[in-house]
Motif scaffolding. Structure first.
Motif, PDB file in Angstrom:
ATOM      1  N   GLN A 173       0.817  -1.207   0.000  1.00 31.23           N
ATOM      2  CA  GLN A 173       0.000   0.000   0.000  1.00 31.23           C
ATOM      3  C   GLN A 173       0.856   1.265   0.000  1.00 31.23           C
ATOM      4  O   GLN A 173       0.414   2.338  -0.414  1.00 31.23           O
ATOM      5  N   ARG A 240     -11.539  -1.636   3.229  1.00 28.56           N
ATOM      6  CA  ARG A 240     -12.301  -1.069   4.348  1.00 28.56           C
ATOM      7  C   ARG A 240     -11.721   0.272   4.778  1.00 28.56           C
ATOM      8  O   ARG A 240     -12.458   1.225   5.061  1.00 28.56           O
ATOM      9  N   ALA A 241     -10.389   0.342   4.802  1.00 28.51           N
ATOM     10  CA  ALA A 241      -9.740   1.592   5.206  1.00 28.51           C
ATOM     11  C   ALA A 241     -10.056   2.710   4.224  1.00 28.51           C
ATOM     12  O   ALA A 241     -10.290   3.860   4.624  1.00 28.51           O
ATOM     13  N   MET A 242     -10.089   2.390   2.953  1.00 27.36           N
ATOM     14  CA  MET A 242     -10.403   3.393   1.938  1.00 27.36           C
ATOM     15  C   MET A 242     -11.860   3.833   2.059  1.00 27.36           C
ATOM     16  O   MET A 242     -12.184   5.013   1.880  1.00 27.36           O
ATOM     17  N   THR A 244     -13.669   4.009   4.770  1.00 20.05           N
ATOM     18  CA  THR A 244     -13.840   4.922   5.904  1.00 20.05           C
ATOM     19  C   THR A 244     -13.410   6.337   5.538  1.00 20.05           C
ATOM     20  O   THR A 244     -13.819   7.297   6.198  1.00 20.05           O
ATOM     21  N   GLN A 245     -12.580   6.456   4.500  1.00 20.71           N
ATOM     22  CA  GLN A 245     -12.156   7.772   4.018  1.00 20.71           C
ATOM     23  C   GLN A 245     -13.080   8.295   2.918  1.00 20.71           C
ATOM     24  O   GLN A 245     -12.806   9.334   2.324  1.00 20.71           O
ATOM     25  N   GLY A 246     -14.145   7.540   2.657  1.00 18.70           N
ATOM     26  CA  GLY A 246     -15.087   7.953   1.624  1.00 18.70           C
ATOM     27  C   GLY A 246     -14.594   7.690   0.216  1.00 18.70           C
ATOM     28  O   GLY A 246     -15.092   8.297  -0.744  1.00 18.70           O
ATOM     29  N   LYS A 247     -13.645   6.772   0.071  1.00 19.98           N
ATOM     30  CA  LYS A 247     -13.081   6.482  -1.243  1.00 19.98           C
ATOM     31  C   LYS A 247     -13.523   5.103  -1.716  1.00 19.98           C
ATOM     32  O   LYS A 247     -13.426   4.124  -0.971  1.00 19.98           O
ATOM     33  N   ASN A 248     -14.036   5.047  -2.912  1.00 16.17           N
ATOM     34  CA  ASN A 248     -14.409   3.769  -3.517  1.00 16.17           C
ATOM     35  C   ASN A 248     -13.302   3.314  -4.456  1.00 16.17           C
ATOM     36  O   ASN A 248     -12.840   4.086  -5.300  1.00 16.17           O
TER      37      ASN A 248
END
Length: 270
Positions: A173, A240-242, A244-248
């Motif tokens: 990542q 999942r982490a993405m 939570t940041q509003g990123k698809n």
């Protein structure tokens, strides 16, 4: 090819070579050994036969003549020497076939004459295959060092033998990881772009970023087992982490259409 010898992504084409150099390469590369690496040969007297790869051949119509160091298909008419075979089989021009065979023979090609400017051109097929082969190994090493990626792989029921068999890898990542690894090996960013490993930022065109990050990597091989691209599956924890940041992010991502991918469509295997 030594990646440390690359200028800014192999800027210069192969200069015109003397007949002596061409003859030396032809004498050093046995056409039977060369073709035998990619086709199944059977002896027919003093010659060899195989299914012709240049048309839909059902009866062996390709004939190899060891004495003349030539090949001939008595059905479609393809024929010539080792240079012609490599050009037709690999879908490359003569200079690239010359370079590939020179590498095989261990013959150093002649340098361009001093003072003669040569027009820049994109990376050769040899360059692209080399950087993708390196990337495959880099991804495989990264998988071995990532506990989270290995845990995901094992959780999907894949064994160590399966990981080895399918050359599975992992793209960390961490931003800039592959670019930094490539710089240490002497691979220029432009070459990685042409190979589909990195992409230009739409917001900042002068910046490049890795195409695969936080993904399990599946190499895409051609019919000879050489990597020509990759597929990547985002790890669930990264997804999942993405989120939570509003990123698809796409669950699956493949290499873009490169010169190698478009050339071998229909004959790739994973």
């Amino acid at each position: 090819m030594d990646p440390g010898s690359w200028p800014e992504y192999q800027e210069f084409p192969v200069p015109r070579q003397s007949d002596v150099t061409k003859t030396a390469i032809k004498n050093a590369v046995d056409i039977v050994a060369l073709v035998g690496e990619v086709l199944s040969l059977r002896r027919a007297g003093s010659k060899y036969k195989a299914l012709c790869p240049f048309h839909d051949d059902h009866n062996p119509s390709l004939e190899l003549n060891p004495e003349r160091q030539s090949f001939k298909c008595w059905s479609c008419g393809a024929g010539g020497d080792v240079f012609d075979f490599v050009q037709n089989y690999e879908h490359v021009d003569f200079p690239e076939a010359l370079r590939m065979l020179a590498d095989r023979a261990g013959i150093v090609l002649e340098s361009p004459a001093a003072g003669i400017p040569l027009a820049p051109q994109g990376p050769s097929k040899t360059d692209l295959l080399a950087v993708l082969a390196w990337a495959e190994q880099a991804f495989r090493r990264a998988l071995g060092r990532s506990e989270s990626a290995l845990a995901y792989v094992r959780g999907r029921g894949l064994t160590a033998a399966s990981i080895e068999q399918f050359h599975l890898g992992y793209a960390p990542q961490e931003r800039g990881w592959l670019l930094a690894e490539a710089r240490r090996q002497g691979f220029p960013t432009k070459l990685l772009e042409q190979a589909g490993l990195v992409a230009r930022s739409e917001e900042f065109p002068e910046q490049s970023h890795e195409r695969f990050r936080g993904r399990l990597i599946f190499p895409i091989h051609d019919e000879r087992g050489r990597p020509i691209g990759f597929g990547g599956r985002i790890l669930p924890e990264v997804e999942r982490a993405m989120a939570t940041q509003g990123k698809n992010v796409a669950k699956y991502l493949n290499s873009p259409e490169t010169a190698l991918v478009s050339e071998t469509q229909g004959s790739v295997r994973r």
